[in-house]
Design an enzyme around this catalytic site. Structure first.
Site: not given
Ligand code: GDP
Ligand code: IMO
Ligand code: MG
Length: 439
Positions: A16, A224
């Protein structure tokens, strides 16, 4: 002009942050509407790697307003640390950031209760991030929450804190057998935060209304994901907020008639952090490969993410409960080099075939996924920006995702950097038809 909600379609970490950062260029305001610093949103630009926990993923642009709505649970200490980290990297933080007077505060006792409650659950623990999210929303619903606006009224803040700590200290000391909190210490700490944060506090609903009247696009940044939503997720293995699109309205004070489109972000496969059912989870070499190639380690806690095949039932549920108008499919490049890919399009449980997400957690936990098989591709898709440059097998895989979800794909992410993206159509314009004609 459009006001767009960006929502996670799976169990979080769909990418996201990357998508919001990219779309923020076209928006005027970027607003978080729920969750707290349990979120970890990664944005990679030529200025470096940023992991946002509370600060909206639009902060890297100049001239944008970043807002934390009333639905967000704010840990003021963590938030200030995040701001200082950005300032140290040369990012401007000042009048471009606003926090809602109505948002609830995470208190130190919320974190203590979160940890203690998880420990007490033993094998049935949720695997929370330990950020105090659940207990903070419990207090909100119990109408004893401390709010951002309370920081502006020291006497009222202290009175509420004194009242709360009577019960909370008893819970911590007698039930959880751990230390309680001292009123004066917590009070002093939070009054320090108040000094730092008072300039950011505003009536967010009013501010967003003004922007809507001026037809300035608003981007609502979900944290999330759909299947972690308190109502529509895999309860009780969920977070404690409304991460679905509906939460964007209740979490900011913007009415549903002002929303133009909802973009669902989904990985080209599936991951989950923490406990709870995951029908397509791969506890084998393929799962390990996905984890290694996708660098599937949590942005907030560093925990390894569980990995599995793409699950169309999860997505159909997300399309329905969020009213998704289009999809952004991320991490397509991670599937490079897999000989065969599978997509789950049904669950079998006790002889019955389920084509939609069952509401009963037992079914979800014990079902067998029914897979369709697709040939993989051998070429490197990293960084591809033109749809026509994708291998035919990847196009077929994406077409099938559209068919099975009934939702058009607007964006395809082929790498972690901002520019590693195929944009078929800007999701900041609402529409319903499939995207094939656009290719
Ligand atoms: P969010 O919580 O939904 O914003 O996602 P996170 O940042 O926690 O996790 C997504 C991970 O995937 C991050 O390390 C990004 O840099 C990486 N990422 C996002 N889009 C891509 C993609 O298209 N390819 C690859 N290889 N990595 C990506
Ligand atoms: P983003 O925004 C993935 C998961 C935790 C746990 C459950 C409850 O980066 O996508 P909490 O601390 O919210 O009470 O935990 O939700 N969890 C996530 N998993 N991405 C997240 O956020 C999360 N935020 C909470 O691992 O299973
Ligand atoms: Mg994340």
């Amino acid at each position: 002009m459009a006001n767009l909600i960006v929502v996670g379609s799976q169990w979080g970490d769909e990418g996201k942050g990357k998508i919001v950062d990219l779309l923020a260029k076209e928006a005027k305001i970027i607003v978080r509407y729920q969750g707290g610093s349990n979120a970890g949103h990664t944005v990679i630009t030529n200025r470096g790697t940023f992991i946002f926990h509370l600060v909206p993923s639009g902060i890297l642009y100049r001239g944008k307003l970043c807002v934390l709505g009333n639905g967000v649970a704010i840990d003021p200490g963590g938030f200030i640390e995040e701001l200082d980290g950005l300032i140290a990297k040369g990012i401007k933080v000042g009048r471009n950031l606003v926090i809602s007077h109505r948002a609830h505060l995470i208190m130190p006792y919320h974190k203590a209760i979160d940890r203690a409650a998880e420990e007490a659950k033993g094998a049935r623990r949720i695997g929370t991030t330990g950020r105090g999210i659940g207990p903070a929303y419990v207090d909100k619903m119990a109408r004893i929450g401390m709010r951002v606006g309370d920081l502006l009224n020291p006497q009222g803040f202290k009175r509420k804190l004194e009242d709360n700590l009577v019960e909370i200290n008893s819970l911590l000391r007698h039930i959880h057998k751990t230390n309680g909190f001292h009123v004066d210490k917590v009070y002093e700490q939070y009054m320090g935060y108040a000094q730092r944060l008072q300039g950011y506090i505003a009536d967010v609903s009013l501010l967003l209304e003004k922007s809507i009247n001026q037809e300035k696009p608003i981007l609502f940044e979900g944290a999330q994901g759909t299947h972690l939503d308190i109502d529509f997720g895999t309860y009780p293995y969920v977070t404690s907020s409304s991460s679905c699109a509906g939460g964007a309205c209740t979490g900011t004070g913007v009415g549903p008639t002002k929303i133009d489109a909802v973009l669902g972000v989904t990985k080209a496969y599936t991951t989950r952090v923490g406990g709870g059912p995951f029908p397509t989870e791969l506890i084998d070499e393929i799962g390990e490969n996905l984890k290694a190639k996708g660098q599937e380690f949590g942005a907030t806690t560093g925990r390894a993410r569980r990995c599995g095949w793409f699950d169309a039932l999860l997505l159909r549920h997300a399309v329905r409960v969020n009213g998704l108008t289009s999809l952004a499919v991320t991490k397509l490049d991670v599937l490079d080099g897999f000989k065969e890919l599978k997509i789950c399009n049904g669950y079998r449980y006790q002889g019955k075939l389920y084509k939609e997400m069952p509401e009963d957690l037992d079914i979800l936990a014990n079902c067998t996924p029914v897979y369709e098989r697709y040939p993989g591709w051998t070429t490197d898709t990293t960084g591809i920006t033109a749809y026509k440059a994708l291998p035919a097998q990847a196009k077929r895989y994406l077409d099938r995702i559209e068919e099975l979800t009934g939702c058009p794909i607007d964006m395809i992410s082929t790498g972690s950097k901002r520019e590693h993206t195929i944009i078929l159509k800007s999701p900041l314009v609402s529409k319903k038809k499939t995207s094939k004609s656009r290719r």
